[in-house]
Scaffold this active site. Sequence first.
Site, PDB file in Angstrom:
ATOM      1  CG  ASP A  35      -2.004   1.028   1.115  1.00  0.00           C
ATOM      2  OD1 ASP A  35      -2.390   1.475   0.023  1.00  0.00           O
ATOM      3  OD2 ASP A  35      -2.724   1.285   1.976  1.00  0.00           O
ATOM      4  CG  ASN A  83      -7.736  -2.504  -6.283  1.00  0.00           C
ATOM      5  OD1 ASN A  83      -6.423  -3.103  -6.107  1.00  0.00           O
ATOM      6  ND2 ASN A  83      -7.740  -1.580  -5.515  1.00  0.00           N
TER       7      ASN A  83
HETATM    8  C1  FPP Z   1      -1.774  -0.199  -3.747  1.00  0.00           C
HETATM    9  O1  FPP Z   1      -1.204   1.189  -3.582  1.00  0.00           O
HETATM   10  C2  FPP Z   1      -1.131  -0.803  -4.723  1.00  0.00           C
HETATM   11  C3  FPP Z   1      -1.816  -1.331  -5.585  1.00  0.00           C
HETATM   12  C4  FPP Z   1      -3.253  -1.369  -5.781  1.00  0.00           C
HETATM   13  C5  FPP Z   1      -1.164  -2.048  -6.563  1.00  0.00           C
HETATM   14  C6  FPP Z   1       0.003  -2.713  -6.395  1.00  0.00           C
HETATM   15  C7  FPP Z   1       0.792  -3.138  -7.801  1.00  0.00           C
HETATM   16  C8  FPP Z   1       2.214  -3.017  -7.728  1.00  0.00           C
HETATM   17  C9  FPP Z   1       3.045  -3.046  -6.610  1.00  0.00           C
HETATM   18  C10 FPP Z   1       3.000  -3.140  -9.221  1.00  0.00           C
HETATM   19  C11 FPP Z   1       3.231  -4.687  -9.339  1.00  0.00           C
HETATM   20  C12 FPP Z   1       2.385  -5.607  -9.776  1.00  0.00           C
HETATM   21  C13 FPP Z   1       2.590  -6.933  -9.936  1.00  0.00           C
HETATM   22  C14 FPP Z   1       1.314  -8.021 -10.448  1.00  0.00           C
HETATM   23  C15 FPP Z   1       3.870  -7.482  -9.616  1.00  0.00           C
HETATM   24  P1  FPP Z   1      -2.335   2.323  -3.653  1.00  0.00           P
HETATM   25  O2  FPP Z   1      -2.611   2.622  -4.870  1.00  0.00           O
HETATM   26  O3  FPP Z   1      -3.528   2.147  -3.108  1.00  0.00           O
HETATM   27  O4  FPP Z   1      -1.768   3.568  -3.056  1.00  0.00           O
HETATM   28  P2  FPP Z   1      -2.518   4.691  -2.234  1.00  0.00           P
HETATM   29  O5  FPP Z   1      -3.115   3.987  -0.689  1.00  0.00           O
HETATM   30  O6  FPP Z   1      -1.252   5.563  -1.744  1.00  0.00           O
HETATM   31  O7  FPP Z   1      -3.604   5.605  -2.974  1.00  0.00           O
END
Ligand code: FPP
Length: 255
Positions: A35, A83
């Site tokens: 996250d 998501n």
């Molecule tokens: C959460 O951060 C992250 C995600 C929903 C996506 C995670 C994806 C990766 C790390 C890319 C690599 C992927 C693979 C399949 C290997 P957020 O977007 O919720 O962050 P925020 O809470 O700060 O908005």
Amino acid sequence: MHDLATKTDGGPPKPLRPPELSPEQLPQHVGLVMDGNGRWAQQRGMPRTEGHRRGEAALFEVVEGCLEVGIPYLSAFAFSTENWRRTPDEVRFLLGYSRNVLRRRRDELHARGVRIRWAGRRTRLWRSVLRELDAAAELTAHNTRMTLTLCVNYGARAELADAMATLAQRVVAGELDPKAITEDTIAAALYQPDVPDVDLFLRTSGEQRLSNFLLWQSAYAELVFVDTLFPDFDRVALWDAVVKYATRRRRYGAA
Ligand code: FPP
């Protein structure tokens, strides 16, 4: 990836060697909520997608950290059933990026002895992503050093609902007596029944929530929440969390 002997982070230098822990002190399965990608990017005036790109490097740092310290199972939450509520652009980016990561990284993971698996729902998930997940799983099926489960279009309640539907079908078909349903029957109907329960549930970015991730498997997990945003997370931060885990006493309901 670090090729330096130490990492400073502004603080005192930290050794880039894994902590010396016995196998009993190590979590066998780490559930990782990656996250903070969006916030990391926004704090730097970058598009959220740049945070996800940096998240890829952090995930592969964690994989290396697991290999070095000897953690055999890692499950990473890459895209949740919730998501889909993000903007169409971000959904497109996340799914396209997952597909490309799998294509770009599968040989490297294979060479490191990592078995790649997928946990999630097929419904709605892009066929091109499923194809890459299946190809990576097939290529790495016989690797035994470590199992990396990518949770894509995954939700724990969806997983439990799917398991219940499977069991109900078996009851209707006369193959299963409802009185014979136990915790083991349910666990055997989950997406990856042979992956052990989560020992360490790890979430970055300071949020202290489970967010519908591996709920059944985490019934007795130790929860570790760290403030670092995921793109800044690395193997040393993983080892810190593992050391924290090793100091906890797990009682499983016993006195
Ligand atoms: C959460 O951060 C992250 C995600 C929903 C996506 C995670 C994806 C990766 C790390 C890319 C690599 C992927 C693979 C399949 C290997 P957020 O977007 O919720 O962050 P925020 O809470 O700060 O908005």
